[in-house]
Motif scaffolding. Structure first.
Motif, short mmCIF file in Angstrom:
data_model
loop_
_atom_site.label_atom_id
_atom_site.label_comp_id
_atom_site.label_asym_id
_atom_site.label_seq_id
_atom_site.Cartn_x
_atom_site.Cartn_y
_atom_site.Cartn_z
N GLN A 12 12.54 73.77 23.99
CA GLN A 12 13.45 74.91 24.11
C GLN A 12 13.10 76.02 23.12
O GLN A 12 13.42 77.19 23.35
CB GLN A 12 14.91 74.46 23.92
CG GLN A 12 15.23 73.88 22.56
CD GLN A 12 16.68 73.39 22.49
OE1 GLN A 12 17.33 73.16 23.50
NE2 GLN A 12 17.19 73.26 21.27
N ASP A 13 12.41 75.69 22.04
CA ASP A 13 12.06 76.71 21.05
C ASP A 13 10.55 77.01 21.04
O ASP A 13 9.99 77.43 20.03
CB ASP A 13 12.54 76.31 19.65
CG ASP A 13 12.03 74.94 19.22
OD1 ASP A 13 11.36 74.29 20.05
OD2 ASP A 13 12.30 74.53 18.09
N TYR A 14 9.90 76.78 22.16
CA TYR A 14 8.51 77.18 22.45
C TYR A 14 7.47 76.35 21.71
O TYR A 14 6.51 75.87 22.29
CB TYR A 14 8.24 78.66 22.16
CG TYR A 14 9.42 79.59 22.31
CD1 TYR A 14 10.23 79.54 23.45
CD2 TYR A 14 9.74 80.51 21.34
CE1 TYR A 14 11.32 80.39 23.61
CE2 TYR A 14 10.82 81.37 21.48
CZ TYR A 14 11.61 81.29 22.60
OH TYR A 14 12.68 82.12 22.74
N LEU A 57 -4.00 80.35 34.22
CA LEU A 57 -2.59 80.00 34.04
C LEU A 57 -1.78 81.18 33.51
O LEU A 57 -0.61 81.35 33.89
CB LEU A 57 -2.47 78.80 33.10
CG LEU A 57 -2.97 77.48 33.70
CD1 LEU A 57 -3.04 76.39 32.64
CD2 LEU A 57 -2.06 77.04 34.85
N LEU A 58 -2.37 81.98 32.64
CA LEU A 58 -1.65 83.16 32.16
C LEU A 58 -1.41 84.14 33.30
O LEU A 58 -0.37 84.80 33.37
CB LEU A 58 -2.45 83.83 31.03
CG LEU A 58 -2.44 83.09 29.69
CD1 LEU A 58 -3.36 83.78 28.69
CD2 LEU A 58 -1.02 82.99 29.12
N GLU A 59 -2.36 84.24 34.19
CA GLU A 59 -2.17 85.06 35.39
C GLU A 59 -1.01 84.50 36.22
O GLU A 59 -0.17 85.25 36.74
CB GLU A 59 -3.45 85.08 36.23
CG GLU A 59 -3.39 85.95 37.47
CD GLU A 59 -3.45 87.43 37.13
OE1 GLU A 59 -2.81 88.21 37.86
OE2 GLU A 59 -4.15 87.80 36.16
N LYS A 60 -0.95 83.21 36.31
CA LYS A 60 0.08 82.53 37.09
C LYS A 60 1.49 82.83 36.57
O LYS A 60 2.43 83.02 37.35
CB LYS A 60 -0.17 81.01 37.05
CG LYS A 60 0.76 80.17 37.89
CD LYS A 60 0.47 78.70 37.65
CE LYS A 60 1.17 77.82 38.63
NZ LYS A 60 0.60 77.87 39.98
N VAL A 61 1.62 82.89 35.23
CA VAL A 61 2.94 83.15 34.65
C VAL A 61 3.15 84.63 34.33
O VAL A 61 4.11 85.01 33.66
CB VAL A 61 3.19 82.29 33.39
CG1 VAL A 61 3.11 80.81 33.73
CG2 VAL A 61 2.20 82.64 32.27
N VAL A 113 4.44 81.35 28.06
CA VAL A 113 3.19 80.89 27.44
C VAL A 113 3.26 79.38 27.21
O VAL A 113 2.29 78.65 27.46
CB VAL A 113 2.93 81.61 26.11
CG1 VAL A 113 1.74 80.98 25.37
CG2 VAL A 113 2.66 83.09 26.34
N ALA A 114 4.41 78.89 26.76
CA ALA A 114 4.57 77.46 26.51
C ALA A 114 4.42 76.66 27.81
O ALA A 114 3.85 75.57 27.81
CB ALA A 114 5.93 77.19 25.87
N ILE A 115 4.92 77.20 28.91
CA ILE A 115 4.77 76.53 30.21
C ILE A 115 3.29 76.50 30.60
O ILE A 115 2.76 75.46 31.03
CB ILE A 115 5.60 77.25 31.29
CG1 ILE A 115 7.09 77.09 31.00
CG2 ILE A 115 5.26 76.69 32.68
CD1 ILE A 115 7.99 77.94 31.89
N ALA A 116 2.60 77.63 30.42
CA ALA A 116 1.18 77.67 30.74
C ALA A 116 0.39 76.69 29.87
O ALA A 116 -0.54 76.02 30.34
CB ALA A 116 0.65 79.10 30.54
#
Length: 251
Positions: free
Chosen positions: A94-96, A130-134, A155-158
């Protein structure tokens, strides 16, 4: 895909998980809801081996991560086998938890190089995809301090996706965000759900849980109280327990 059976976990005298059973099928999105202190985050941390269980069984992809031994305590796989199983799980905090001294690009490439031993070129190619994806390819050279909370979470998801996990877990990924930034992050998770990625999402966003999750699990006092189809658990015929927790609002 994932089975957690009769999981128990205590911290000192505080029994946080009192015999939790959760099953997740491949391609399924499971939302876990409940009040603070119900054991949701502890369960995720146990599944990702950030905490060890006291007893019970965890199986990922048909392989046993941990199971109760003859002494009544959980026994884990040997380290080498355990690392392989843990790599099948990804966790977004939750806090990246981004590295502040690394650029966005480096936050994504470093884990790939260190954990998966990818070349710098391959890691950067994966990272940029992945950065393109998000929606953050233009932020590759920025540092986390220059990003909004929603951007940091994307960014954390990527970064989690960069390690190719079989199961992606989210621990209240929007709890620190305002409504606009929340929608940015939820949009990315919706996209992942549309791709049939296997996900476990601890969330307080009831409308998101109803509309995106296949199943909703409601936890209370360290136990699973309800487990069923999202639109049933959070629908107009929701139980008294869910009404007491989430109210009567239409989501």
């Amino acid at each position: 895909m994932l089975q957690a059976i009769d999981i128990k976990k205590r911290f000192g005298n505080n029994e946080v998980l009192k015999g939790v059973t959760v099953r997740v099928s491949r391609g399924e999105v499971v939302a876990i809801i409940g009040r603070s202190g119900s054991g949701k985050s502890t369960l995720l941390r146990c599944l990702n081996h950030l905490e060890t269980i006291d007893s019970g069984e965890i199986r990922i992809g048909g392989q046993t991560m941990a199971q109760t031994g003859p002494d009544g305590r959980a026994q884990y796989k040997k380290d080498k086998d355990l690392r392989g199983l843990c790599l099948q799980m990804g966790l977004v905090f939750q806090d990246y938890n981004l590295f502040p001294h690394y650029s966005v690009l480096r936050n994504l490439t470093a884990p790939q190089q260190l954990v998966l031993h990818r070349s710098r070129q391959d890691a950067e190619q994966k990272a940029m995809t992945l950065l393109e994806k998000v929606g953050l390819a233009d932020k590759a050279g920025e540092y986390p301090c220059n990003l909004s909370g929603g951007q940091c979470q994307r960014v954390a998801i990527a970064r989690a996706l960069a390690l190719d996990p079989e199961i992606l877990c989210f621990d209240e990924p929007t709890s620190a965000l305002d409504p606009q930034l929340t929608q940015e992050v939820l949009s990315v998770i919706r996209q992942l759900a549309d791709e049939k990625r296997t996900m476990i999402v601890v969330t307080h966003e009831m409308s998101f849980a109803r509309d995106v999750a296949d199943r909703v699990i409601y936890m209370e006092n360290g136990l699973v109280v309800e487990d069923g189809p999202a639109r049933q658990v959070l629908g107009d015929t929701r139980s008294e327990a869910i009404r007491a927790f989430a109210g009567d609002n239409r989501y």
